[in-house]
Design a protein around this motif. Structure first.
Motif, PDB file in Angstrom:
ATOM      1  N   GLY A  48     -15.676 -11.726 -28.700  1.00  0.00           N
ATOM      2  CA  GLY A  48     -15.775 -11.057 -29.594  1.00  0.00           C
ATOM      3  C   GLY A  48     -15.763  -9.143 -29.286  1.00  0.00           C
ATOM      4  N   ILE A  49     -15.163  -8.766 -27.573  1.00  0.00           N
ATOM      5  CA  ILE A  49     -14.437  -7.901 -27.292  1.00  0.00           C
ATOM      6  C   ILE A  49     -12.932  -7.838 -27.751  1.00  0.00           C
ATOM      7  N   ARG A  50     -12.830  -6.553 -27.696  1.00  0.00           N
ATOM      8  CA  ARG A  50     -11.079  -6.150 -27.712  1.00  0.00           C
ATOM      9  C   ARG A  50     -11.009  -5.937 -26.710  1.00  0.00           C
ATOM     10  N   ASN A  51      -9.377  -6.702 -25.341  1.00  0.00           N
ATOM     11  CA  ASN A  51      -9.244  -6.023 -24.680  1.00  0.00           C
ATOM     12  C   ASN A  51      -7.030  -5.928 -24.575  1.00  0.00           C
ATOM     13  N   ALA A 131      -4.677  -1.712 -18.000  1.00  0.00           N
ATOM     14  CA  ALA A 131      -5.318  -3.094 -18.464  1.00  0.00           C
ATOM     15  C   ALA A 131      -6.982  -2.238 -19.341  1.00  0.00           C
ATOM     16  N   ILE A 132      -6.998  -1.831 -20.562  1.00  0.00           N
ATOM     17  CA  ILE A 132      -7.304  -1.472 -21.301  1.00  0.00           C
ATOM     18  C   ILE A 132      -8.705  -2.185 -22.108  1.00  0.00           C
ATOM     19  N   THR A 133      -9.916  -1.794 -21.751  1.00  0.00           N
ATOM     20  CA  THR A 133     -11.000  -2.473 -22.082  1.00  0.00           C
ATOM     21  C   THR A 133     -11.963  -1.927 -23.053  1.00  0.00           C
ATOM     22  N   GLY A 134     -12.552  -2.711 -24.367  1.00  0.00           N
ATOM     23  CA  GLY A 134     -13.412  -2.080 -24.593  1.00  0.00           C
ATOM     24  C   GLY A 134     -15.077  -2.371 -24.338  1.00  0.00           C
ATOM     25  N   ASP A 135     -15.302  -3.289 -23.551  1.00  0.00           N
ATOM     26  CA  ASP A 135     -16.275  -3.280 -22.844  1.00  0.00           C
ATOM     27  C   ASP A 135     -16.777  -2.982 -21.712  1.00  0.00           C
ATOM     28  N   GLU A 136     -16.750  -1.161 -21.488  1.00  0.00           N
ATOM     29  CA  GLU A 136     -17.393  -0.728 -20.592  1.00  0.00           C
ATOM     30  C   GLU A 136     -18.848  -0.546 -20.506  1.00  0.00           C
ATOM     31  N   GLU A 137     -18.925   0.419 -21.558  1.00  0.00           N
ATOM     32  CA  GLU A 137     -20.215   1.080 -21.383  1.00  0.00           C
ATOM     33  C   GLU A 137     -21.542  -0.203 -21.981  1.00  0.00           C
ATOM     34  N   GLY A 138     -20.845  -1.427 -22.545  1.00  0.00           N
ATOM     35  CA  GLY A 138     -21.891  -2.422 -22.636  1.00  0.00           C
ATOM     36  C   GLY A 138     -22.555  -2.782 -21.926  1.00  0.00           C
ATOM     37  N   ALA A 140     -20.474  -5.415 -19.990  1.00  0.00           N
ATOM     38  CA  ALA A 140     -19.091  -5.787 -19.293  1.00  0.00           C
ATOM     39  C   ALA A 140     -18.910  -6.822 -18.562  1.00  0.00           C
ATOM     40  N   THR A 141     -19.532  -7.676 -19.004  1.00  0.00           N
ATOM     41  CA  THR A 141     -19.400  -9.107 -18.871  1.00  0.00           C
ATOM     42  C   THR A 141     -18.236  -9.037 -19.643  1.00  0.00           C
ATOM     43  N   ASP A 142     -16.925  -8.767 -20.022  1.00  0.00           N
ATOM     44  CA  ASP A 142     -16.028  -9.999 -21.566  1.00  0.00           C
ATOM     45  C   ASP A 142     -14.963  -8.415 -21.524  1.00  0.00           C
ATOM     46  N   GLY A 143     -15.149  -7.278 -20.766  1.00  0.00           N
ATOM     47  CA  GLY A 143     -13.954  -6.092 -20.322  1.00  0.00           C
ATOM     48  C   GLY A 143     -12.930  -6.098 -19.609  1.00  0.00           C
ATOM     49  N   THR A 144     -13.017  -5.749 -18.774  1.00  0.00           N
ATOM     50  CA  THR A 144     -12.091  -5.649 -17.642  1.00  0.00           C
ATOM     51  C   THR A 144     -12.561  -7.315 -16.632  1.00  0.00           C
ATOM     52  N   LEU A 145     -13.665  -7.615 -16.405  1.00  0.00           N
ATOM     53  CA  LEU A 145     -13.637  -9.148 -15.751  1.00  0.00           C
ATOM     54  C   LEU A 145     -12.500  -9.728 -16.858  1.00  0.00           C
ATOM     55  N   ALA A 146     -12.393 -10.036 -18.199  1.00  0.00           N
ATOM     56  CA  ALA A 146     -11.673 -11.296 -18.622  1.00  0.00           C
ATOM     57  C   ALA A 146     -10.537 -10.232 -18.736  1.00  0.00           C
ATOM     58  N   LEU A 147      -9.936  -9.426 -18.952  1.00  0.00           N
ATOM     59  CA  LEU A 147      -8.564  -8.676 -18.602  1.00  0.00           C
ATOM     60  C   LEU A 147      -7.934  -9.206 -16.955  1.00  0.00           C
ATOM     61  N   LEU A 148      -8.832  -9.232 -16.238  1.00  0.00           N
ATOM     62  CA  LEU A 148      -8.509  -9.947 -14.869  1.00  0.00           C
ATOM     63  C   LEU A 148      -8.257 -11.656 -14.812  1.00  0.00           C
ATOM     64  N   ASP A 333     -15.973   0.118 -13.616  1.00  0.00           N
ATOM     65  CA  ASP A 333     -14.969  -1.213 -13.431  1.00  0.00           C
ATOM     66  C   ASP A 333     -13.903  -1.010 -12.658  1.00  0.00           C
ATOM     67  N   ALA A 334     -14.569  -0.442 -11.581  1.00  0.00           N
ATOM     68  CA  ALA A 334     -13.924   0.281 -10.453  1.00  0.00           C
ATOM     69  C   ALA A 334     -14.908  -1.589  -9.476  1.00  0.00           C
ATOM     70  N   ARG A 335     -16.059  -1.846  -9.440  1.00  0.00           N
ATOM     71  CA  ARG A 335     -16.129  -2.960  -8.835  1.00  0.00           C
ATOM     72  C   ARG A 335     -15.566  -4.327  -8.980  1.00  0.00           C
ATOM     73  N   PHE A 336     -14.860  -4.575 -10.411  1.00  0.00           N
ATOM     74  CA  PHE A 336     -14.809  -5.439 -10.090  1.00  0.00           C
ATOM     75  C   PHE A 336     -12.737  -5.325  -9.612  1.00  0.00           C
ATOM     76  N   VAL A 337     -12.287  -4.672 -10.333  1.00  0.00           N
ATOM     77  CA  VAL A 337     -10.922  -4.081 -10.018  1.00  0.00           C
ATOM     78  C   VAL A 337     -10.813  -4.912  -8.114  1.00  0.00           C
ATOM     79  N   LYS A 338     -11.450  -4.271  -7.359  1.00  0.00           N
ATOM     80  CA  LYS A 338     -11.238  -3.733  -5.605  1.00  0.00           C
ATOM     81  C   LYS A 338     -11.291  -5.683  -5.349  1.00  0.00           C
ATOM     82  N   ASP A 339     -11.759  -6.315  -6.483  1.00  0.00           N
ATOM     83  CA  ASP A 339     -11.467  -7.569  -5.772  1.00  0.00           C
ATOM     84  C   ASP A 339     -10.271  -7.946  -5.777  1.00  0.00           C
ATOM     85  N   HIS A 340      -9.487  -6.980  -6.800  1.00  0.00           N
ATOM     86  CA  HIS A 340      -7.855  -7.453  -7.330  1.00  0.00           C
ATOM     87  C   HIS A 340      -6.713  -7.338  -6.772  1.00  0.00           C
ATOM     88  N   CYS A 341      -6.800  -5.833  -6.188  1.00  0.00           N
ATOM     89  CA  CYS A 341      -6.405  -4.514  -5.078  1.00  0.00           C
ATOM     90  C   CYS A 341      -6.716  -3.380  -5.153  1.00  0.00           C
TER      91      CYS A 341
END
Length: 381
Positions: A48-51, A131-138, A140-148, A333-341
């Motif tokens: 239900g989150i837009r990314n 990579a822009i998310t709508g789930d950082e303040e909530g 954060a399970t379906d935001g940047t993680l979903a984008l990655l 959300d850098a805590r998620f990105v750090k596993d990517h780059c």
């Protein structure tokens, strides 16, 4: 294409009341702008989150500069406490007011404007990803993680990434983030035996072991800090019994602690330590202690090097201030990105974020776009 005004774009985003998890059209504003500029855009929605994922340039290019940010915002609280409409984006005396002006719609607008200007004037030898998310303040399970996750399936990759969260405590340019502390919360439930307070020997009071446990945890020195991190902290955040009576020993009591930890620890190592402390107290007092732990993110560090140097040079060139390399603050959300780059963070002054009358100086939004533009130009030079 005319240069993109980051202030006007910020205003368009702020007027979308995107209180997490609602999008309210904010990402559509960015989708239109980026699509018209030639970015390949896709939706990476989940739960239900837009990314929004957007890329200019070839997929898989070894020089791909990434940007991560969010358009969701925290609730406004009581609108009557605001001196300006919280989603009005009104400008008064060079300051724009509104929820998300600082955290972080202006950061997203500044980078989007810088990226569009660059690809419109001189397409880079490489690629740019937003990579822009709508789930950082909530949650954060379906935001940047979903984008990655979407990027992994599509074989999309960022070589480096900049997160546009507010990073400056008081003045533009004074601080950037090269890492973050880990964060975890532990809930303890202590079960004893209810009884009459006049006959405590016939009961098993859960409160003394809870108080002892909370004191032991709060009094313990986790560490003394590391080269790039301050000492880890543990805070007792609530103690509850739900007992309205003064003549009843309750059967159950609960306590919660929050830990912000550096790279001396991991979430697992701290969970083991917390469990050992609880087991010792339970054995000593003859009570049952149940523990539940949630790890919001592990600590991480992007060692000082080419990426932090690139950002620091651009910040100093545009502000005259050499930013301090910091790992302070909460999570992002850098805590998620750090596993990517490799990832660093730089953005605005964050004094008003999450507050009533959240605001941003118009000149700072223009300055941030200039910083981001210089970062992109130098990266692709």
């Amino acid at each position: 294409m005319q240069p993109v005004d980051p202030v006007a774009l910020t205003a368009d985003l702020v007027r979308c009341p995107s209180v997490t998890p609602e999008d309210a059209g904010a990402l559509d504003v960015l989708h239109r702008l980026l699509s018209e500029a030639g970015f390949e855009c896709a939706w990476a929605d989940r739960g239900g989150i837009r990314n929004l994922f957007a890329r200019f340039g070839p997929n898989g290019h070894p020089r791909t500069f990434g940007f991560n940010g969010h358009t969701d915002v925290v609730p406004v609280g009581n609108p009557g406490d605001w001196s300006r409409p919280p989603f009005g984006a009104e400008i008064h005396d060079g300051t724009m007011f509104g929820r998300g002006t600082t955290d972080m719609k202006s950061g997203v607008a500044a980078f989007a404007a810088a990226a569009v200007d660059l690809v419109s004037s001189k397409p880079p030898e490489g690629a740019i990803i937003l990579a822009i998310t709508g789930d950082e303040e909530g949650d954060a399970t379906d935001g940047t993680l979903a984008l990655l996750d979407y990027m992994a399936v599509q074989n999309e990759a960022m070589t480096v990434c900049l997160v546009g969260e507010p990073t400056c405590p008081e003045h533009m340019g004074e601080m950037m983030k090269i890492g973050r502390r880990g964060s975890m919360t532990a809930w303890f439930t202590i079960t004893g035996v209810q009884g009459h307070s006049a006959y405590p020997h016939r009961a098993k009071n859960p409160l003394p072991p809870l108080m002892r446990l909370m004191d032991q945890l709060a009094s313990h020195t986790l560490d003394t800090g590391t080269d790039h991190f301050d000492p880890s902290t543990l805070a007792v955040v609530t103690v509850d019994t739900g007992n309205p009576a003064t003549n009843v020993i309750p059967a159950e009591a609960r306590g919660t602690v929050n830990i912000r930890f550096n790279d001396t620890h991991s979430g697992d190592s701290l969970t083991t330590w917390l469990g050992a402390q609880a087991d010792a107290i339970a054995s000593s007092y003859g009570v049952k202690i149940d523990m539940r732990v949630t790890i919001s993110g592990e600590s991480f560090l992007t060692p000082p090097g080419p990426l932090s140097d690139l950002v620091a040079r651009a910040v100093e060139a545009e502000t005259g201030v050499a930013p301090v390399l910091s790992t302070s603050g909460g999570t992002s959300d850098a805590r998620f990105v750090k596993d990517h780059c490799p990832v660093v963070e730089f953005g605005l002054v964050g004094q008003s974020m999450h507050k009533v009358d959240e605001h941003v100086r118009v000149e700072h939004v223009h300055q941030l776009k200039s910083i981001y533009s210089r970062i992109l130009q130098d990266y692709f030079a």
